[in-house]
Scaffold this motif. Structure first.
Motif, mmCIF file in Angstrom:
data_model
loop_
_atom_site.group_PDB
_atom_site.id
_atom_site.type_symbol
_atom_site.label_atom_id
_atom_site.label_comp_id
_atom_site.label_asym_id
_atom_site.label_seq_id
_atom_site.Cartn_x
_atom_site.Cartn_y
_atom_site.Cartn_z
ATOM 1 N N ASN A 151 0.679 -1.195 -0.139
ATOM 2 C CA ASN A 151 -0.083 -0.072 0.041
ATOM 3 C C ASN A 151 0.826 1.309 0.093
ATOM 4 O O ASN A 151 2.023 1.053 0.058
ATOM 5 C CB ASN A 151 -0.853 -0.245 1.071
ATOM 6 C CG ASN A 151 -1.481 -1.179 1.328
ATOM 7 O OD1 ASN A 151 -1.643 -2.020 2.260
ATOM 8 N ND2 ASN A 151 -2.967 -0.495 0.404
ATOM 9 N N TYR A 188 1.031 7.428 3.279
ATOM 10 C CA TYR A 188 1.987 7.581 3.594
ATOM 11 C C TYR A 188 2.165 8.630 4.896
ATOM 12 O O TYR A 188 2.333 8.257 6.060
ATOM 13 C CB TYR A 188 3.086 9.223 2.627
ATOM 14 C CG TYR A 188 3.439 8.518 2.110
ATOM 15 C CD1 TYR A 188 2.601 8.227 0.785
ATOM 16 C CD2 TYR A 188 4.792 9.371 1.692
ATOM 17 C CE1 TYR A 188 3.208 7.645 -0.255
ATOM 18 C CE2 TYR A 188 5.337 8.453 0.458
ATOM 19 C CZ TYR A 188 4.682 7.451 -0.924
ATOM 20 O OH TYR A 188 5.506 7.083 -1.392
ATOM 21 N N ARG A 224 -13.059 6.303 1.747
ATOM 22 C CA ARG A 224 -12.320 6.829 0.859
ATOM 23 C C ARG A 224 -12.545 7.306 -0.490
ATOM 24 O O ARG A 224 -13.883 6.814 -0.978
ATOM 25 C CB ARG A 224 -10.954 5.967 0.662
ATOM 26 C CG ARG A 224 -11.211 4.762 -0.665
ATOM 27 C CD ARG A 224 -10.315 4.274 -0.638
ATOM 28 N NE ARG A 224 -9.232 4.632 -1.209
ATOM 29 C CZ ARG A 224 -8.306 4.384 -2.137
ATOM 30 N NH1 ARG A 224 -8.062 2.987 -1.072
ATOM 31 N NH2 ARG A 224 -7.578 4.592 -2.456
ATOM 32 N N LYS A 258 -7.525 8.969 1.195
ATOM 33 C CA LYS A 258 -8.068 7.299 2.046
ATOM 34 C C LYS A 258 -8.058 8.597 3.157
ATOM 35 O O LYS A 258 -7.830 9.570 3.377
ATOM 36 C CB LYS A 258 -6.738 6.916 2.294
ATOM 37 C CG LYS A 258 -6.213 5.572 1.131
ATOM 38 C CD LYS A 258 -5.268 4.970 1.481
ATOM 39 C CE LYS A 258 -4.770 4.069 0.448
ATOM 40 N NZ LYS A 258 -3.391 3.116 0.964
HETATM 41 N N1 LIG Z 1 -4.562 10.113 2.906
HETATM 42 C C1 LIG Z 1 -3.768 9.131 1.995
HETATM 43 N N2 LIG Z 1 -4.401 8.925 0.791
HETATM 44 C C2 LIG Z 1 -4.030 8.045 -0.067
HETATM 45 C C3 LIG Z 1 -2.431 8.132 -0.061
HETATM 46 C C4 LIG Z 1 -1.580 8.715 0.848
HETATM 47 O O1 LIG Z 1 -0.105 8.488 0.889
HETATM 48 N N3 LIG Z 1 -2.368 9.115 2.241
HETATM 49 N N4 LIG Z 1 -1.561 7.118 -1.116
HETATM 50 C C5 LIG Z 1 -2.048 7.149 -2.977
HETATM 51 C C6 LIG Z 1 -1.812 6.465 -3.322
HETATM 52 S S1 LIG Z 1 -0.164 6.976 -4.257
HETATM 53 C C7 LIG Z 1 -2.622 5.318 -4.346
HETATM 54 S S2 LIG Z 1 -1.602 4.226 -5.333
HETATM 55 C C8 LIG Z 1 -3.332 4.638 -3.310
HETATM 56 C C9 LIG Z 1 -3.184 3.027 -3.081
HETATM 57 O O2 LIG Z 1 -4.484 2.644 -2.383
HETATM 58 P P1 LIG Z 1 -4.396 0.942 -1.512
HETATM 59 O O3 LIG Z 1 -3.517 0.959 -0.755
HETATM 60 O O4 LIG Z 1 -5.867 0.490 -1.581
HETATM 61 O O5 LIG Z 1 -4.055 0.233 -3.200
HETATM 62 O O6 LIG Z 1 -3.893 5.447 -2.475
HETATM 63 C C10 LIG Z 1 -4.001 7.035 -2.587
HETATM 64 N N5 LIG Z 1 -4.082 7.430 -1.019
#
Ligand SMILES: Nc1nc2c(c(=O)[nH]1)N[C@H]1C(S)=C(S)[C@@H](COP(=O)(O)O)O[C@H]1N2
Ligand SMILES: [Mo]
Length: 319
Positions: free
Chosen positions: A79, A82, A225, A238
């Motif tokens: 995943n 961050y 999300r 997310k």
């Molecule tokens: N709050 C938050 N949302 C985020 C991220 C994040 O770091 N923080 N990363 C993004 C990235 S780079 C991707 S590829 C996807 C990954 O979703 P998954 O882990 O459910 O596959 O979430 C996105 N949403």
């Protein structure tokens, strides 16, 4: 060992515990809040099930991609989130400290109905579907994921956006006590993303609360999300806590940190390379995390549905 998560809750976040168990009470509250048409039947009410499994099972969406979905194991152990660390295994290892209940979302800006809404009020009038979508990360890997959710358009229209609502910004939780990654200034916190109103209300854009018929694992963005399947993964924010309608293009975390690498649109586009690597193909993750390479498709394979959103726009400049 990490500190215990912060358990202080704002009064606006308090929801009667029974609302999780009693759909009728939940609906009554939502109707009172003016969020649900009175004709809603209790069976249509979406909730986050205490047992983890959605019941009844979300209906299958006929437009799903037919590619074999990745396993729940792959989906929940590789995943990007961050706030829980920058390595792919960090979110699975650390996100257990995320407190997803109670949860509320603030709605602000260019809309007639703004304020703070509990997650129960947000979900109540919606019927859940299972939709299998491709997810293409800007890092040139991809997965296939059976999400559980409903169209974001159906949620947004309940807030009655004004004619000035040209864009929608999403802000996500940023709590040092729950999220060990927040202490590192890798990104501008809270994580924020944005879409044009046309993108946000496109029928492919989802509000997601589950995967594989189960409640979202924390590392996948629980409890709620956004998923925008024709854009690079980072556009799909997310654990959202705020939806802001605005007349101006909103700030987005990745664009703030590296504007030459991450544009506002971030449409999956094999013809526009990232300045440091090609976007022409992708590594398909799966079973041992490596199922081979495939050419990347324009708009991640959703061109027929979304290309018209961008007619006349130079996609090399507006990357
Ligand atoms: N709050 C938050 N949302 C985020 C991220 C994040 O770091 N923080 N990363 C993004 C990235 S780079 C991707 S590829 C996807 C990954 O979703 P998954 O882990 O459910 O596959 O979430 C996105 N949403
Ligand atoms: Mo990503």
């Amino acid at each position: 060992m990490r500190k215990k998560p912060d358990t202080r809750i704002k009064p606006s976040e308090i929801t009667p515990e029974g609302a999780f168990l009693n759909r009728r009470a939940l609906l009554k509250a939502a109707v009172a809040a003016g969020l649900v048409p009175g004709i809603m039947s209790a069976s249509e009410a979406a909730t986050i099930p205490a047992g983890g499994e959605f019941d009844p099972k979300p209906t299958k969406w006929p437009g799903s991609v037919t590619d074999k979905p990745n396993s729940l194991e792959d989906i929940s152990t590789y995943n990007n989130y961050y706030e829980f660390g920058a390595a792919k295994g960090d979110p699975a290892a650390n996100a257990h400290t995320l407190k997803t209940k109670p949860w509320s979302i603030q709605v602000s800006g260019e809309a007639a109905k703004t304020g703070t809404f509990t997650l129960e009020d947000i979900l109540a009038p919606h019927a859940l579907e299972e939709r299998v979508y491709r997810l293409r990360c800007v890092e040139a890997w991809s997965m296939v994921i059976p999400w559980v959710g409903f169209p974001l358009a159906d949620l947004l229209k309940r807030f009655e956006p004004t004619s000035q609502a040209k864009f929608v910004q999403f802000l996500t939780l940023a709590d040092r006590n729950q999220m060990p990654g927040i202490r590192y200034p890798i990104l501008e916190w809270p994580y924020r993303e944005g879409l044009t109103i046309e993108e946000a209300t496109h029928p492919l854009t989802l509000v997601v609360v589950g995967v594989y018929g189960k409640v979202l694992p924390n590392q996948n963005g629980a409890p709620i999300r956004i998923v925008v399947p024709w854009k690079y993964g980072f556009k799909s924010a997310k654990s959202i806590v705020r939806i802001h309608f605005t007349d101006k293009r909103p700030l987005t975390s990745w664009n703030m940190s590296a504007p030459q690498e991450y544009g506002f649109y971030s449409n999956v586009n094999p013809k526009v390379d990232h300045p440091r690597w090609s976007q022409a193909s992708e590594r398909k993750l799966g079973g041992g995390l490596l199922a081979g390479r495939a050419p990347t498709l324009m708009f991640n394979g959703y061109a027929d549905q979304v290309a018209s959103l961008y007619t006349g726009l130079d996609l090399a400049k507006n990357f």
